[in-house]
Design a protein around this motif. Structure first.
Motif, PDB file in Angstrom:
ATOM      1  N   PRO A   1       0.813  -1.219   0.000  1.00 29.83           N
ATOM      2  CA  PRO A   1       0.000   0.000   0.000  1.00 29.83           C
ATOM      3  C   PRO A   1       0.848   1.271   0.000  1.00 29.83           C
ATOM      4  O   PRO A   1       0.513   2.244  -0.693  1.00 29.83           O
TER       5      PRO A   1
ATOM      6  N   GLU B   1       2.120   1.805  -3.500  1.00 29.12           N
ATOM      7  CA  GLU B   1       1.056   2.270  -4.389  1.00 29.12           C
ATOM      8  C   GLU B   1       0.801   3.762  -4.216  1.00 29.12           C
ATOM      9  O   GLU B   1       0.558   4.472  -5.192  1.00 29.12           O
TER      10      GLU B   1
ATOM     11  N   ARG C   1      -4.176   1.885  -9.613  1.00 26.10           N
ATOM     12  CA  ARG C   1      -4.589   0.623 -10.217  1.00 26.10           C
ATOM     13  C   ARG C   1      -6.107   0.462 -10.162  1.00 26.10           C
ATOM     14  O   ARG C   1      -6.733   0.790  -9.146  1.00 26.10           O
TER      15      ARG C   1
ATOM     16  N   ASP D   1      -7.814  -2.158  -9.723  1.00 20.65           N
ATOM     17  CA  ASP D   1      -8.244  -3.124  -8.709  1.00 20.65           C
ATOM     18  C   ASP D   1      -7.656  -2.825  -7.332  1.00 20.65           C
ATOM     19  O   ASP D   1      -7.629  -3.687  -6.460  1.00 20.65           O
ATOM     20  N   THR D   2      -7.187  -1.600  -7.105  1.00 20.25           N
ATOM     21  CA  THR D   2      -6.534  -1.278  -5.841  1.00 20.25           C
ATOM     22  C   THR D   2      -7.474  -1.434  -4.648  1.00 20.25           C
ATOM     23  O   THR D   2      -8.664  -1.140  -4.738  1.00 20.25           O
ATOM     24  N   THR D   3      -6.906  -1.933  -3.557  1.00 19.96           N
ATOM     25  CA  THR D   3      -7.643  -1.996  -2.291  1.00 19.96           C
ATOM     26  C   THR D   3      -6.949  -1.135  -1.227  1.00 19.96           C
ATOM     27  O   THR D   3      -7.308  -1.186  -0.053  1.00 19.96           O
ATOM     28  N   THR D   4      -5.969  -0.360  -1.651  1.00 17.43           N
ATOM     29  CA  THR D   4      -5.205   0.479  -0.730  1.00 17.43           C
ATOM     30  C   THR D   4      -6.072   1.586  -0.159  1.00 17.43           C
ATOM     31  O   THR D   4      -6.749   2.291  -0.926  1.00 17.43           O
ATOM     32  N   PRO D   5      -6.085   1.760   1.174  1.00 18.97           N
ATOM     33  CA  PRO D   5      -6.893   2.824   1.787  1.00 18.97           C
ATOM     34  C   PRO D   5      -6.585   4.188   1.163  1.00 18.97           C
ATOM     35  O   PRO D   5      -5.433   4.548   0.994  1.00 18.97           O
TER      36      PRO D   5
ATOM     37  N   ARG E   1      -8.511   3.754  -3.363  1.00 23.37           N
ATOM     38  CA  ARG E   1      -9.758   3.270  -3.967  1.00 23.37           C
ATOM     39  C   ARG E   1     -10.799   4.382  -3.993  1.00 23.37           C
ATOM     40  O   ARG E   1     -11.609   4.466  -4.921  1.00 23.37           O
ATOM     41  N   GLU E   2     -10.777   5.275  -2.980  1.00 23.64           N
ATOM     42  CA  GLU E   2     -11.693   6.425  -2.970  1.00 23.64           C
ATOM     43  C   GLU E   2     -11.220   7.489  -3.969  1.00 23.64           C
ATOM     44  O   GLU E   2     -12.026   8.142  -4.631  1.00 23.64           O
TER      45      GLU E   2
ATOM     46  N   ARG F   1      -9.830   7.027  -6.783  1.00 25.51           N
ATOM     47  CA  ARG F   1     -10.178   6.644  -8.159  1.00 25.51           C
ATOM     48  C   ARG F   1     -11.498   7.259  -8.597  1.00 25.51           C
ATOM     49  O   ARG F   1     -11.698   7.549  -9.778  1.00 25.51           O
TER      50      ARG F   1
END
Length: 314
Positions: free
Chosen positions: A199, A202, A213, A215-219, A222-223, A225
């Motif tokens: 993370p 990223e 990315r 498919d990012t799940t990084t806190p 993702r918001e 994006r």
């Protein structure tokens, strides 16, 4: 004819997708878009990743550093937040290019502390400050792209860390100075050249080139994006933003060119004096370029290290 029309549609779709996948630079977003409470989740995620614990923003603090003018490239953003223990902390984020940058960090932290303690309050009300500096320029020599520093008092002979007794709610508590003193995080964006696997990586990747990315799940990312899309801005907002980016590119190019010219002149003369004179000459040219762009006196002084009198005479 049909093939030409098909090719045109493909090109238009590709251009539209590139715009949709282009994200606003963080230094611009943090001064304008992320001050809105609805967008705090982006900053929450950024700070959570940077500080290694869950952070929730309470408010963007009002200070002389939190200015929003289009020409404001040298200020900071102060944030009041809660850490994972429910403690109030002050976070200072800077996106600055200046000659005396370490001194600027120290000054900014001191301002953050003093601006947010009320007159007459006891020193126990002083909040822990985290200073996060996002550096898009060369600050020195080092192999890493992120550095962390904090205060500790170390025994000269024993090497142990001194613990300080403080009173909290009528109970004596032993704490390390690092629990109270500011902590500093320096992010050397341009030194990041890895494949983003964590993370933290990223986030640095986004700070460097705007990549997020799908498919990012990084806190926070993702918001971001959804909330920091370039194409979501109005045409007028995009125009102002594009001018801001152009100014940064011109400024960086002028400074880097001046440094190179200074080094070449110094090497040609073969003396340290020649290098100093070359750098000074380069900084004067930077000042001339910045004046031509209409930048304010304070910004020119910060970038070049020249005095107001020297700049006025150019």
């Amino acid at each position: 004819m049909k093939k030409d029309e098909s090719d045109l549609r493909i090109m238009e779709e590709k251009e539209r997708k590139e715009l949709q996948d282009r994200y606003i630079r963080f230094d611009w977003a943090i001064k304008r878009l992320l001050r809105q409470k609805a967008n705090f989740d982006v900053l929450d995620g950024f700070l959570t990743v940077m500080l290694g614990e869950e952070i929730k923003i309470v408010e963007i603090l009002e200070s002389e550093g939190n200015q929003e003018s289009a020409d404001d490239k040298f200020n900071r953003v102060d944030i009041k937040a809660l850490n994972s223990k429910g403690e109030i902390i002050i976070v200072e984020i800077q996106n600055t290019r200046e000659i005396h940058y370490l001194e600027r960090i120290l000054y900014g932290v001191a301002k953050a502390i003093t601006e947010h303690i009320s007159l007459g309050e006891g020193y126990q009300q002083v909040k822990k400050v985290y200073s996060i500096s996002i550096l898009y320029f060369d600050i020195g020599v080092g192999d890493d792209y992120i550095y962390h520093g904090q205060n500790n008092f170390t025994g000269v002979h024993t090497g142990d860390h001194l613990r300080i007794n403080t009173r909290e709610r009528n109970v004596l508590v032993s704490r390390l100075p690092a629990d109270i003193f500011p902590e500093y995080i320096l992010i050397r964006v341009n030194e990041f050249d890895k494949v983003a696997r964590t993370p933290l990586d990223e986030w640095i990747e986004y700070l460097k080139d705007g990549t997020i990315r799908p498919d990012t799940t990084t806190p926070g990312l993702r918001e971001a994006r959804e909330k920091l899309k370039y194409y979501s801005m109005s045409p007028g907002e995009r125009l102002v933003y594009d001018r801001h980016i152009d100014d940064i590119i011109i400024q960086n190019d002028a400074i880097d060119t001046s440094k190179w010219e200074g080094r070449m002149e110094g090497l040609a003369e073969g003396e340290a004096k020649g290098l100093a004179e070359g750098l000074a000459k380069g900084m004067r040219q930077v000042a001339v370029n910045m004046k031509r762009l209409g930048m304010d006196m304070e910004s020119i002084i910060n970038c070049t290290g020249l005095t107001e009198e020297e700049i006025a005479s150019l």
